[in-house]
Design a protein around this motif. Structure first.
Motif, mmCIF file in Angstrom:
data_model
loop_
_atom_site.group_PDB
_atom_site.id
_atom_site.type_symbol
_atom_site.label_atom_id
_atom_site.label_comp_id
_atom_site.label_asym_id
_atom_site.label_seq_id
_atom_site.Cartn_x
_atom_site.Cartn_y
_atom_site.Cartn_z
ATOM 1 N N ASP A 1 -64.245 -10.124 -95.745
ATOM 2 C CA ASP A 1 -64.756 -11.207 -95.587
ATOM 3 C C ASP A 1 -65.191 -12.397 -96.143
ATOM 4 O O ASP A 1 -65.462 -13.889 -95.842
ATOM 5 N N ILE B 1 -77.648 -10.514 -93.212
ATOM 6 C CA ILE B 1 -76.546 -10.253 -92.658
ATOM 7 C C ILE B 1 -75.928 -9.209 -93.723
ATOM 8 O O ILE B 1 -76.063 -9.571 -95.121
ATOM 9 N N PHE C 1 -73.162 -6.550 -95.929
ATOM 10 C CA PHE C 1 -71.695 -6.230 -96.014
ATOM 11 C C PHE C 1 -71.438 -4.919 -96.729
ATOM 12 O O PHE C 1 -72.419 -4.609 -97.643
ATOM 13 N N ARG D 1 -67.945 -7.330 -93.925
ATOM 14 C CA ARG D 1 -69.349 -7.464 -92.713
ATOM 15 C C ARG D 1 -69.431 -6.374 -92.137
ATOM 16 O O ARG D 1 -68.525 -5.554 -91.714
#
Length: 122
Positions: A56, A92, A94, A117
């Motif tokens: 991603d 976020i 990962f 992700r």
């Protein structure tokens, strides 16, 4: 490359229990760095797909040979990704699918991280 995209944090699962107690694991921040975002090339994208992975995001950080695909995850604040803030945890997360140690265009030692992700630190 300029490391001007934001700040990333590497998290590692570590045993936080007292000696003699049952192991209890928690995600702890172990390293933080500025990062620069790179373009995920077509070859890298399809090679990841062939191995049931997904790339991603591709970022470049200062050289760190202690980053592992087996034990580490990366957290990036939502503001650096242009996403609106939320209540609670603004990161976020990962999973690191690939670590490459390279030299940038100025000959400086860097580390490229291919990221997939995930929903959170689990």
């Amino acid at each position: 490359m300029l490391l001007d995209s934001g700040i990333m944090t590497v998290y590692r699962q570590q045993n936080v229990s007292q000696p003699g107690d049952m192991p209890q694991y928690a995600w702890s921040p172990v390293w933080q760095s500025y990062y620069g975002e790179k373009t995920v090339g077509v070859n890298r994208y399809y090679i990841a797909m062939a191995h049931d992975d997904q790339t991603d995001m591709l970022i470049e950080v200062q050289r760190n040979r202690n980053i592992s695909t087996a034990t580490d995850k990366v957290g990036i604040d939502r503001q650096y990704l242009g996403l609106p803030a939320v209540d609670g945890d603004n990161n976020i997360y990962f999973r690191i699918t690939q670590v490459q140690h390279v030299d940038d265009e100025d000959g400086l030692p860097m580390t490229d991280l291919a990221l997939e992700r995930v929903d959170g630190l689990e």
